[in-house]
Design an enzyme around this catalytic site. Structure first.
Site, PDB file in Angstrom:
ATOM      1  N   GLN A 187      59.383  22.538  43.683  1.00  0.00           N
ATOM      2  CA  GLN A 187      58.648  22.874  44.912  1.00  0.00           C
ATOM      3  C   GLN A 187      59.553  23.272  46.085  1.00  0.00           C
ATOM      4  OE1 GLN A 187      55.066  20.416  46.100  1.00  0.00           O
ATOM      5  NE2 GLN A 187      56.474  19.736  47.680  1.00  0.00           N
ATOM      6  N   GLU A 188      60.708  22.596  46.204  1.00  0.00           N
ATOM      7  CA  GLU A 188      61.531  22.838  47.399  1.00  0.00           C
ATOM      8  C   GLU A 188      63.016  22.848  47.070  1.00  0.00           C
ATOM      9  OE1 GLU A 188      60.391  19.845  50.319  1.00  0.00           O
ATOM     10  OE2 GLU A 188      58.296  20.063  49.722  1.00  0.00           O
ATOM     11  N   ASP A 217      58.644  10.050  46.833  1.00  0.00           N
ATOM     12  CA  ASP A 217      57.613  10.550  47.754  1.00  0.00           C
ATOM     13  C   ASP A 217      56.235  10.149  47.211  1.00  0.00           C
ATOM     14  OD1 ASP A 217      55.798  12.010  49.255  1.00  0.00           O
ATOM     15  OD2 ASP A 217      56.462  13.970  48.574  1.00  0.00           O
ATOM     16  N   HIS A 227      53.434  25.188  46.623  1.00  0.00           N
ATOM     17  CA  HIS A 227      53.529  25.816  47.946  1.00  0.00           C
ATOM     18  C   HIS A 227      53.777  27.324  47.880  1.00  0.00           C
ATOM     19  CE1 HIS A 227      54.912  21.659  49.635  1.00  0.00           C
ATOM     20  NE2 HIS A 227      53.647  21.675  49.283  1.00  0.00           N
ATOM     21  N   ASP A 236      63.190  19.008  46.231  1.00  0.00           N
ATOM     22  CA  ASP A 236      61.973  18.242  45.997  1.00  0.00           C
ATOM     23  C   ASP A 236      61.315  18.852  44.769  1.00  0.00           C
ATOM     24  OD1 ASP A 236      59.671  16.816  45.850  1.00  0.00           O
ATOM     25  OD2 ASP A 236      58.846  17.452  47.778  1.00  0.00           O
ATOM     26  N   GLU A 250      64.247  14.627  45.151  1.00  0.00           N
ATOM     27  CA  GLU A 250      62.995  13.932  45.488  1.00  0.00           C
ATOM     28  C   GLU A 250      61.971  14.143  44.372  1.00  0.00           C
ATOM     29  OE1 GLU A 250      61.477  15.259  49.285  1.00  0.00           O
ATOM     30  OE2 GLU A 250      59.425  14.785  48.698  1.00  0.00           O
ATOM     31  N   LYS A 279      63.205  16.179  56.817  1.00  0.00           N
ATOM     32  CA  LYS A 279      62.928  17.485  56.209  1.00  0.00           C
ATOM     33  C   LYS A 279      61.679  18.034  56.868  1.00  0.00           C
ATOM     34  CE  LYS A 279      60.042  16.766  52.129  1.00  0.00           C
ATOM     35  NZ  LYS A 279      59.771  17.228  50.770  1.00  0.00           N
ATOM     36  N   LYS A 299      56.132   9.832  55.188  1.00  0.00           N
ATOM     37  CA  LYS A 299      55.098  10.749  55.693  1.00  0.00           C
ATOM     38  C   LYS A 299      54.022   9.892  56.336  1.00  0.00           C
ATOM     39  CE  LYS A 299      55.406  14.354  52.094  1.00  0.00           C
ATOM     40  NZ  LYS A 299      54.943  14.642  50.704  1.00  0.00           N
ATOM     41  N   HIS A 307      57.690  16.157  57.185  1.00  0.00           N
ATOM     42  CA  HIS A 307      56.448  16.879  57.512  1.00  0.00           C
ATOM     43  C   HIS A 307      55.553  16.930  56.280  1.00  0.00           C
ATOM     44  CE1 HIS A 307      58.037  20.932  55.743  1.00  0.00           C
ATOM     45  NE2 HIS A 307      58.467  19.903  55.058  1.00  0.00           N
ATOM     46  N   ARG A 308      54.397  17.578  56.394  1.00  0.00           N
ATOM     47  CA  ARG A 308      53.572  17.930  55.237  1.00  0.00           C
ATOM     48  C   ARG A 308      53.552  19.454  55.111  1.00  0.00           C
ATOM     49  NH1 ARG A 308      51.033  13.539  52.693  1.00  0.00           N
ATOM     50  NH2 ARG A 308      51.220  15.058  50.994  1.00  0.00           N
ATOM     51  N   SER A 309      53.088  19.936  53.963  1.00  0.00           N
ATOM     52  CA  SER A 309      53.034  21.403  53.813  1.00  0.00           C
ATOM     53  C   SER A 309      52.004  22.019  54.751  1.00  0.00           C
ATOM     54  CB  SER A 309      52.769  21.780  52.363  1.00  0.00           C
ATOM     55  OG  SER A 309      51.641  21.107  51.859  1.00  0.00           O
ATOM     56  N   SER A 319      50.538  18.995  47.663  1.00  0.00           N
ATOM     57  CA  SER A 319      50.915  18.262  46.455  1.00  0.00           C
ATOM     58  C   SER A 319      50.810  16.768  46.768  1.00  0.00           C
ATOM     59  CB  SER A 319      52.328  18.642  46.011  1.00  0.00           C
ATOM     60  OG  SER A 319      53.292  18.288  46.977  1.00  0.00           O
ATOM     61  N   GLU A 364      55.864  26.418  53.548  1.00  0.00           N
ATOM     62  CA  GLU A 364      56.785  25.787  54.489  1.00  0.00           C
ATOM     63  C   GLU A 364      57.799  26.781  55.045  1.00  0.00           C
ATOM     64  OE1 GLU A 364      58.277  22.209  52.638  1.00  0.00           O
ATOM     65  OE2 GLU A 364      56.288  21.276  52.651  1.00  0.00           O
TER      66      GLU A 364
HETATM   67  P1  PGA Z   1      53.007  18.248  50.526  1.00  0.00           P
HETATM   68  O1  PGA Z   1      54.495  18.646  50.198  1.00  0.00           O
HETATM   69  O2  PGA Z   1      52.902  18.038  51.982  1.00  0.00           O
HETATM   70  O3  PGA Z   1      52.215  19.419  50.005  1.00  0.00           O
HETATM   71  O4  PGA Z   1      52.725  16.984  49.741  1.00  0.00           O
HETATM   72  C1  PGA Z   1      55.597  18.027  50.769  1.00  0.00           C
HETATM   73  C2  PGA Z   1      56.309  17.152  49.782  1.00  0.00           C
HETATM   74  O5  PGA Z   1      55.901  17.048  48.618  1.00  0.00           O
HETATM   75  O6  PGA Z   1      57.291  16.518  50.152  1.00  0.00           O
HETATM   76 ZN    ZN Z   2      57.709  15.660  48.085  1.00  0.00          ZN
END
Ligand code: PGA
Ligand code: ZN
Length: 416
Positions: free
Chosen positions: A164-165, A310, A156, A242, A283, A386, A335, A363-365, A43, A206
């Site tokens: 997403q999270e 983000d 994800h 998130d 987030e 995270k 990131k 991290h990243r996904s 994303s 993740e």
């Molecule tokens: P991504 O997801 O690494 O796929 O961007 C992580 C996030 O959105 O924080």
């Molecule tokens: Zn994010």
């Protein structure tokens, strides 16, 4: 031993989604001193630095990184050989100049970040310091509060959940290992709760469970059940989301739970959730260009909940400055591959803390066994990290590195 970069090597390795990514080796005085691997998002924000992909559809579905690897071993190596490996700022500045674009489109942020992090590791090894201490210097380290993404949705997961999270945030503990244990026990408790309801299926990118749910809010209910099911109270473990809402923002509306709603309506939903659940952090509650909704939400609930940018800030000082000006958020997600060098990452974190904003290292996904971000979080005293569920080695590697570091660093303080 000399402190001079004598060579760089690079190769394609695989990330946690089976896609190619870049690994870089940094040689000092003929010896291999530093190695790093580059993560990759799904994303991704529109303003992120460019991840260079070969685009040859007949190989790796177009995601090959041969060009990025070649950039490391050819032009970047040529520019950096002879540089002192512990002059991180100069190394990153040389690459930025060599690239010559505002978004690393030429060399590729993946090529540049691989080199930047490999040099960071080599500098730490040269000085015989653990990476976190090399980054943090005399300030010493601070163990971060972990945010464990135990329920995955959005881009994800193959589920109907838009958010997403869903993360547990064990903030009410005295040490990092105790906090991690509590978070991990919530992961196991969530598994039991989902199984009891016939919702246990696969996991997302993740490592968190990825059930279909009747509505997004049901995810919050499951988080509370996981916390309480593990024997903890919502006073000591909170929830972080998130939303990654850029993914479902279309035609000026947010498409959540099958409805199209405005930014103000979404902000009201968040306010209701903050009242009803132990929700500590949200987030990307709004899309990367919807500054108005971000500021509106900050005015409404910014004193009661952490609002993290983000995709909004993409770890870049320019975007963060816009957010500081418009009071769009009170925290930033960090990131390394969104900006592409270690030096720029540190500059962005400095700008955030100078304005009283929290930093959450992330991290990243798409990840690898590389654990640089664990040391980065401790050394910069970010306070929060995270890095996914406590499942799948690409995620667990970071938590395990934090456990190792916690043998040396005991300072631990929750921002909440
Ligand atoms: P991504 O997801 O690494 O796929 O961007 C992580 C996030 O959105 O924080
Ligand atoms: Zn994010």
């Amino acid at each position: 031993m000399s402190d001079i970069i004598s060579g760089l090597d690079a190769r394609m390795v695989l990330d946690s989604r089976g896609n190619p990514t870049v690994e870089v080796d940094c040689y000092v005085d003929g010896g291999l001193l530093g190695r790093a691997m580059v993560p990759s998002g799904a994303s991704t924000g529109a303003y992120e630095a460019i991840e260079l992909r070969d685009g040859d559809a007949s190989r790796w579905l177009g995601k090959g990184v041969d060009d990025a690897v070649n950039n490391v071993v050819e032009s970047i190596q040529e520019a950096l050989v002879g540089m002192p490996v512990d002059d991180q700022k100069a190394i990153d500045e040389i690459m930025i100049e060599l690239d010559g674009t505002p978004n690393k489109a030429n060399l590729g942020a993946n090529a540049m970040l691989g080199v930047s992090m490999a040099c960071l590791h080599a500098g730490a090894a040269l000085h015989e310091l653990p990476l976190w201490r090399y980054v943090g210097g005399v300030a010493g380290g601070l163990m971060p509060v972990p945010m464990l993404n135990i329920l995955n949705g959005g881009a994800h997961a193959a589920s109907n959940v838009d958010i997403q999270e869903f993360m547990v945030m064990p903030h009410g503990f005295d040490t990092f290992p105790e906090a991690l244990r509590a978070g991990v026990e919530c992961y196991h408790a969530l598994k039991k709760e989902l199984k009891a309801d016939g919702l246990l299926g696969g996991v997302g990118d993740e490592g968190g469970f990825a059930p279909n749910l009747p509505a997004n809010e049901a995810g919050l209910g499951y988080m509370v059940r996981a916390i309480e099911g593990a024997g903890y109270s919502t006073e000591e473990i909170g929830i972080a989301l998130d939303v990654a809402s850029t993914e479902f923002y279309k035609d000026d509306a947010y498409h959540m739970d099958g409805k199209a709603i405005s930014g103000e309506e979404l902000s009201d939903i968040y306010a209701g959730w903050v009242d009803e659940y132990p929700l500590l952090s949200i987030e990307d509650g709004f899309a990367e260009d919807d500054w108005r909704s971000w500021s509106h939400c900050m005015r409404d609930i910014g004193d009661r909940v952490q609002l993290v940018g983000d995709d909004l800030f993409v770890t870049q000082t320019e975007r963060l400055s816009m957010g500081i000006e418009s009071k769009a958020a009170n925290a930033i997600l960090v990131k390394v591959n969104q900006v592409g060098t270690v030096t720029e990452t540190l500059e962005t974190m400095d700008l955030a803390s100078a304005h009283g904003m929290n930093s959450v290292v992330s991290h990243r996904s798409g990840e690898t066994e590389d654990t640089t971000i664990a040391d980065l979080a401790v050394g910069t005293r970010a306070g929060q990290i995270k890095t996914g569920a406590p499942a799948r080695s690409d995620r667990v590697a970071k938590y395990n590195q934090l456990l190792r570091i916690s043998n040396e660093v005991s300072e631990y303080r929750s921002p909440f």
